[in-house]
Design an enzyme around this catalytic site. Structure first.
Site, PDB file in Angstrom:
ATOM      1  N   ASP A  45      -9.203  33.082  30.738  1.00  0.00           N
ATOM      2  CA  ASP A  45      -7.882  32.540  30.413  1.00  0.00           C
ATOM      3  C   ASP A  45      -7.238  31.945  31.660  1.00  0.00           C
ATOM      4  OD1 ASP A  45      -7.244  34.894  31.724  1.00  0.00           O
ATOM      5  OD2 ASP A  45      -6.052  35.734  30.095  1.00  0.00           O
ATOM      6  N   SER A  46      -7.947  32.028  32.789  1.00  0.00           N
ATOM      7  CA  SER A  46      -7.561  31.287  33.990  1.00  0.00           C
ATOM      8  C   SER A  46      -7.595  29.782  33.734  1.00  0.00           C
ATOM      9  CB  SER A  46      -8.484  31.634  35.166  1.00  0.00           C
ATOM     10  OG  SER A  46      -9.839  31.634  34.760  1.00  0.00           O
ATOM     11  N   ASP A  85     -12.345  35.407  27.342  1.00  0.00           N
ATOM     12  CA  ASP A  85     -11.108  36.188  27.330  1.00  0.00           C
ATOM     13  C   ASP A  85     -10.382  36.007  26.002  1.00  0.00           C
ATOM     14  OD1 ASP A  85     -10.946  37.504  29.803  1.00  0.00           O
ATOM     15  OD2 ASP A  85     -10.197  35.711  30.812  1.00  0.00           O
ATOM     16  N   LYS A 117     -13.556  39.644  26.464  1.00  0.00           N
ATOM     17  CA  LYS A 117     -12.939  40.467  27.495  1.00  0.00           C
ATOM     18  C   LYS A 117     -11.471  40.675  27.163  1.00  0.00           C
ATOM     19  CE  LYS A 117     -12.309  38.990  31.846  1.00  0.00           C
ATOM     20  NZ  LYS A 117     -10.827  39.091  32.027  1.00  0.00           N
ATOM     21  N   GLU A 121      -7.825  42.760  28.559  1.00  0.00           N
ATOM     22  CA  GLU A 121      -7.162  43.438  29.671  1.00  0.00           C
ATOM     23  C   GLU A 121      -6.460  44.698  29.185  1.00  0.00           C
ATOM     24  OE1 GLU A 121      -4.499  40.881  31.761  1.00  0.00           O
ATOM     25  OE2 GLU A 121      -6.013  39.348  32.175  1.00  0.00           O
ATOM     26  N   GLU A 171     -10.284  44.159  39.202  1.00  0.00           N
ATOM     27  CA  GLU A 171      -9.683  43.076  39.973  1.00  0.00           C
ATOM     28  C   GLU A 171      -8.689  43.589  41.004  1.00  0.00           C
ATOM     29  OE1 GLU A 171      -7.310  38.806  39.511  1.00  0.00           O
ATOM     30  OE2 GLU A 171      -8.112  39.792  37.727  1.00  0.00           O
TER      31      GLU A 171
END
Length: 272
Positions: free
Chosen positions: A52-53, A91, A121, A123, A190
């Site tokens: 999602d970067s 993501d 993925k 978070e 991270e």
């Protein structure tokens, strides 16, 4: 590419588990389109993360929060078309899974069906474990993400190193075990202290992938724009730049502009 994995036709979550067991490090980079995905796949990369970067490096947003599930599906579709060997992990973006388990599963199914990714993925720690269980029980592999979780940046208020204090470090350890018990096949760690990442990696039976978390993880990931030096304003200590594409591309563009302005491009050989 090592002898252990060069003959593998397709990297799977099972492959990654064997790599951790044998001590072979796992390589992971982000990609957001067909061309770079194909380049990385042909180079022998183990995992391609459709991060999602993309919200930052592709769309120019300040944070990862604005990118939508539809936009992530578009990027993931493009990446999957360029890959024949690497495991493609996408993501789930902010808002696509935090509300409840049913919404999380619906988002996961859309990503898998419409984009064809191999895994997702998410978070967060203990607070998302019910959703992880539900997604995994539907047959969808899930990777966790702990430490600095960019989707929670407004809660943190800063991109500084996480889990330096004992209380946060203890929660991270508990979260990692909870994600493993919920069925996650791996966890991204991270921007946490290297010793903590090494301890967590040794404790877990599933692979860890570090970014700014030292060399004690089972693998490493970087954003492709950072690793290739496309960005020149983002220089954290954990990024190793393997190229300076910012300068190379700028120079090439200036040379092209000059050639067009001077009339030297196209020349006779470049014309029909």
């Amino acid at each position: 590419m090592s002898a252990a994995t060069k003959e593998i036709k397709r990297i799977t979550t099972h492959t990654l588990q064997k790599m951790k067991a044998s001590g072979e490090k796992i390589s992971m980079l982000t990609a957001y389109d067909f061309s770079f995905a194909r380049l990385f796949d042909e180079a022998g990369l183990d995992i391609i993360l459709v991060g999602d970067s993309a919200s930052n490096v592709m769309a120019g947003h300040e944070t990862t929060l604005p990118i939508t599930l539809d936009q992530m599906i578009y990027h993931a579709q493009s990446v999957v078309r360029g890959v024949s060997r690497a495991l493609v992990v996408a993501d789930l973006p902010f808002g696509a899974y935090q509300s409840n388990q049913d919404i999380a599963l619906a988002s996961a199914i859309r990503m898998m069906k419409e984009a064809g990714t191999h895994a997702l993925k998410l978070e967060g720690g203990i607070e998302i474990c019910d959703s992880v269980r539900k997604i995994v029980s539907a047959g969808i592999p899930v990777m966790g993400h702990l430490g600095l979780t960019p989707q929670s940046i407004y809660k943190f208020g800063t991109y500084t190193v996480r889990a330096k204090a004992d209380a946060e470090a203890d929660k991270l350890k508990s979260d990692a075990l909870a994600l493993q018990n919920a069925g996650a096949f791996g966890i991204v760690l991270e921007k946490i202290p290297a010793n903590l990442a090494k301890e967590v990696s040794a404790t877990l039976s599933i692979p860890t992938i570090g970014i700014g978390a030292g060399n004690g993880c089972d693998g490493q990931v970087l954003v492709m724009h950072d690793m290739l030096g496309i960005n020149n304003e983002f220089n954290p200590r954990f990024v190793r730049k393997y190229l300076n594409l910012h300068q190379m591309i700028s120079n090439a563009a200036k040379q092209y502009i000059g050639d067009v302005k001077s009339g030297s491009f196209p020349n006779v050989e470049e014309s029909y």
